[in-house]
Design a protein around this motif. Structure first.
Motif, PDB file in Angstrom:
ATOM      1  N   SER A 116       4.649  32.366 -30.201  1.00  0.00           N
ATOM      2  CA  SER A 116       5.408  31.105 -30.178  1.00  0.00           C
ATOM      3  C   SER A 116       6.153  30.940 -28.859  1.00  0.00           C
ATOM      4  N   LYS A 117       6.041  31.931 -27.966  1.00  0.00           N
ATOM      5  CA  LYS A 117       6.734  31.892 -26.678  1.00  0.00           C
ATOM      6  C   LYS A 117       5.739  31.882 -25.522  1.00  0.00           C
ATOM      7  N   ARG A 118       6.144  31.233 -24.431  1.00  0.00           N
ATOM      8  CA  ARG A 118       5.392  31.285 -23.187  1.00  0.00           C
ATOM      9  C   ARG A 118       5.967  32.398 -22.319  1.00  0.00           C
ATOM     10  N   LYS A 173      -2.993  30.666 -23.187  1.00  0.00           N
ATOM     11  CA  LYS A 173      -1.615  30.207 -23.079  1.00  0.00           C
ATOM     12  C   LYS A 173      -0.825  30.518 -24.353  1.00  0.00           C
ATOM     13  N   SER A 174       0.368  31.026 -24.180  1.00  0.00           N
ATOM     14  CA  SER A 174       1.329  31.449 -25.215  1.00  0.00           C
ATOM     15  C   SER A 174       0.956  32.773 -25.866  1.00  0.00           C
ATOM     16  N   TRP A 175      -0.085  33.429 -25.369  1.00  0.00           N
ATOM     17  CA  TRP A 175      -0.481  34.735 -25.891  1.00  0.00           C
ATOM     18  C   TRP A 175      -0.276  35.818 -24.829  1.00  0.00           C
ATOM     19  N   SER A 221       0.929  29.627 -32.714  1.00  0.00           N
ATOM     20  CA  SER A 221       0.681  29.522 -31.272  1.00  0.00           C
ATOM     21  C   SER A 221       1.456  28.346 -30.682  1.00  0.00           C
ATOM     22  N   ALA A 222       2.226  28.612 -29.620  1.00  0.00           N
ATOM     23  CA  ALA A 222       3.051  27.571 -29.002  1.00  0.00           C
ATOM     24  C   ALA A 222       2.204  26.528 -28.290  1.00  0.00           C
ATOM     25  N   ASP A 223       1.077  26.972 -27.734  1.00  0.00           N
ATOM     26  CA  ASP A 223       0.246  26.040 -26.987  1.00  0.00           C
ATOM     27  C   ASP A 223      -0.651  25.245 -27.943  1.00  0.00           C
TER      28      ASP A 223
END
Length: 270
Positions: A116-118, A173-175, A221-223
């Motif tokens: 959930s974070k970048r 992205k975000s992983w 997933s944030a992205d």
């Protein structure tokens, strides 16, 4: 390189981490169906109940395989915990009474980290350290102690497998934690292969598995592009069943044509 097709035809000691569910559960069952009689499988996970279920499935598929369950928290940074794990193994009656022709370890345990974070959102060093300790540090320590136990003068054939991912070679992205952790594991295995050419070393990417981890991917997933990609794959039934991925892994090991230390994907033509 080992003889083609011979890898499952030796009396084998095999340690599998993350063996209580998902892919680890299926690796235990699938390998047990291939190993010769009186091989020994050691199942490691925090979930003792899940390990017992995996053991039951293994014994149903091959009653002549010996199975030892070892509940263990691989997030530990205490070396004594790893020593205690191997002490339980080497003092077991089966281990004491069996001369193994091959020793194998399968590093399947791991976590996704916070998707959930970048990259720019990670502020807590303890959170980051814990992730890499679970996913990289524990694997390295466990592998070193495994190879101490099965030195070259004690067993002729040694095999070290770690479960990798497309994320080891492609950024999602975000992983960021998951991608960097898998990349680190791949490089450790490449280095191990260079340092110890007498050991068969494989990084296996099992494909987008239909497991609980995929549920997290689709929800946390944030992205949005990454999230929607996995939602679409699930809806269109493009995810890989764990049992199918294990079948592919077995074929790769039996063919034994991979370069030592190579990253091999479920979809690779090898």
């Amino acid at each position: 390189m080992a003889e083609v097709g011979k890898i499952f035809n030796r009396r084998t000691f095999c340690l599998i981490t993350g063996a209580s569910r998902g892919l680890g559960h299926h690796i235990g069952k699938g390998f047990a169906e291939k190993f010769v009689d009186h091989s020994m499988i050691v199942l490691v996970s925090r979930d003792e109940e899940g390990l017992a279920q995996t053991k039951q499935k293994i014994k149903q598929s091959n009653t002549k395989i010996d199975v030892l369950i070892c509940p263990q928290d691989l997030s530990s940074d205490n070396e004594q915990d790893y020593d205690n794990l191997f002490q339980k193994i080497i003092t077991s009656n089966v281990f004491l009474s069996t001369k193994f022709e091959q020793a194998m370890i399968v590093h399947n345990a791991g976590s996704m980290g916070d998707v959930s974070k970048r990259v720019i959102d990670f502020k807590d060093p303890k959170h980051i350290q814990r992730y890499f300790n679970i996913n990289v540090g524990s694997m390295l320590v466990l592998n070193s102690k495994f190879l101490d136990l099965f030195a070259a003068d004690k067993v002729k054939h040694r095999v070290c497998i770690q479960l990798s991912s497309l994320c080891a070679i492609q950024a999602f992205k975000s992983w960021s934690l998951y991608c960097s952790g898998k990349a680190a594991r791949d490089m450790l295995w490449s280095t191990l292969a260079e340092e110890c050419p007498d050991i068969r070393v494989l990084s296996y990417a099992p494909g987008p598995l239909d497991t609980e981890m995929q549920v997290v991917a689709r929800t946390d997933s944030a992205d949005p592009d990454v999230k929607n990609m996995f939602i679409k794959m699930h809806a269109e039934k493009q995810l890989v069943e764990p049992s199918s991925s294990v079948e592919r892994l077995i074929k790769i090991l039996e063919k034994d044509a991979f370069k030592n230390g190579q990253h091999v994907d479920f979809y690779d033509d090898l």
